[in-house]
Design a protein around this motif. Structure first.
Motif, short mmCIF file in Angstrom:
data_model
loop_
_atom_site.label_atom_id
_atom_site.label_comp_id
_atom_site.label_asym_id
_atom_site.label_seq_id
_atom_site.Cartn_x
_atom_site.Cartn_y
_atom_site.Cartn_z
N LYS A 4 -18.76 16.96 27.68
CA LYS A 4 -17.40 17.81 28.00
C LYS A 4 -16.13 17.89 27.20
O LYS A 4 -15.35 16.74 28.28
CB LYS A 4 -17.82 18.17 29.40
CG LYS A 4 -19.01 18.72 29.57
CD LYS A 4 -18.86 18.82 30.80
CE LYS A 4 -19.72 18.25 31.89
NZ LYS A 4 -19.61 18.21 33.11
N GLN A 5 -15.41 18.21 26.26
CA GLN A 5 -13.71 18.27 25.54
C GLN A 5 -12.77 18.60 27.80
O GLN A 5 -11.93 18.20 27.11
CB GLN A 5 -14.05 19.11 24.86
CG GLN A 5 -14.28 18.35 24.07
CD GLN A 5 -13.83 19.17 22.64
OE1 GLN A 5 -12.87 19.98 22.54
NE2 GLN A 5 -14.28 19.02 21.11
N ALA A 6 -13.41 19.96 27.87
CA ALA A 6 -12.58 20.70 29.63
C ALA A 6 -13.20 19.56 30.23
O ALA A 6 -12.41 20.56 31.61
CB ALA A 6 -11.92 21.89 29.56
N GLU A 7 -13.75 18.86 30.75
CA GLU A 7 -13.81 17.92 31.80
C GLU A 7 -12.76 17.77 32.87
O GLU A 7 -11.42 17.98 33.08
CB GLU A 7 -14.39 16.59 31.49
CG GLU A 7 -14.79 16.09 32.84
CD GLU A 7 -15.20 15.31 32.84
OE1 GLU A 7 -16.86 14.23 33.70
OE2 GLU A 7 -15.52 14.23 31.92
N LEU A 8 -12.50 18.78 34.09
CA LEU A 8 -11.64 18.42 35.71
C LEU A 8 -12.19 18.03 36.81
O LEU A 8 -13.16 18.35 37.29
CB LEU A 8 -11.01 20.19 35.69
CG LEU A 8 -10.45 19.83 36.43
CD1 LEU A 8 -8.84 19.72 36.29
CD2 LEU A 8 -10.02 21.43 36.98
N ILE A 9 -11.68 17.25 37.35
CA ILE A 9 -12.35 16.50 38.23
C ILE A 9 -11.31 16.70 39.17
O ILE A 9 -10.06 16.05 38.53
CB ILE A 9 -13.07 15.33 38.02
CG1 ILE A 9 -13.44 14.67 37.60
CG2 ILE A 9 -12.88 14.05 39.55
CD1 ILE A 9 -14.12 13.57 36.30
N ASN A 19 -9.29 17.80 28.53
CA ASN A 19 -8.63 19.48 27.98
C ASN A 19 -7.12 18.57 27.11
O ASN A 19 -6.14 18.10 28.28
CB ASN A 19 -8.67 20.44 29.03
CG ASN A 19 -8.22 21.88 27.67
OD1 ASN A 19 -7.32 21.57 27.00
ND2 ASN A 19 -8.43 23.11 28.38
N LYS A 20 -7.32 18.35 26.55
CA LYS A 20 -6.14 17.80 25.27
C LYS A 20 -4.80 19.06 25.66
O LYS A 20 -3.83 18.15 25.83
CB LYS A 20 -5.78 17.51 23.91
CG LYS A 20 -6.82 16.24 23.58
CD LYS A 20 -6.70 15.97 22.10
CE LYS A 20 -7.59 14.73 21.68
NZ LYS A 20 -8.11 15.14 20.58
#
Length: 163
Positions: A4-9, A19-20
């Protein structure tokens, strides 16, 4: 890709994202070029290239990077084939945010990533051995069988001028 490139924790008021697009290049560049011992003096162009060419970059933020005005307070990047080899580099938490468990949280998130978890993970550190040891890192066995080609900063800068 399998990751997952846009993982948010979330952890309280802090967030980690892969997310770059949320990365604050100025914060990263300033820390690496002015405060780190490993990349002091690096150009912004090479910091940007390293981020672009790394498979995963982790930003730590005070505030939600998907809304409002979050502040980037930490960073790490991973170079990997997501099967056998991973390299962890440029790990930092800004000094005023240290001592809050953010480095440990970041390392947990990185080392538990499903596509990094079993890889042969490498890093180099001068001063954080005890942190990394908690996540399975240890001195290399049979160091005499390992080889490395040293940096040639002139060749790196020349390559980016011609690229």
């Amino acid at each position: 890709m399998a990751y997952k490139q846009a993982e948010l924790i979330r952890n309280g008021d802090f967030f980690i994202s892969t997310n770059k697009g949320y990365l604050d290049i100025e914060v990263i560049y300033h820390f690496l070029s002015k405060e780190s011992y490993w990349l002091k003096g690096i150009s912004k162009e090479l910091v940007v290239a390293a981020i672009e060419n790394s498979i995963l970059c982790y930003g730590i933020y005070e505030g939600d990077p998907t809304s409002g005005s979050p502040k980037q307070i930490g960073f790490a990047r991973v170079v990997s084939d997501l099967v056998r080899f991973s390299w962890l580099g440029d790990v930092f938490v800004l000094p005023q945010y240290r001592g809050k468990g953010l480095s440990k949280w970041l390392m947990s998130v990185i080392t538990e990533h499903p596509n990094l978890k079993g890889t042969n993970f490498h890093l180099a550190t001068k001063d954080a051995h005890s942190l990394y040891a908690q996540y399975g890192f240890k001195p290399l066995d049979q160091i005499e069988n390992r080889m490395a080609r040293p940096f040639d900063w002139d060749a790196i800068y020349d390559g980016y001028k011609k690229g």
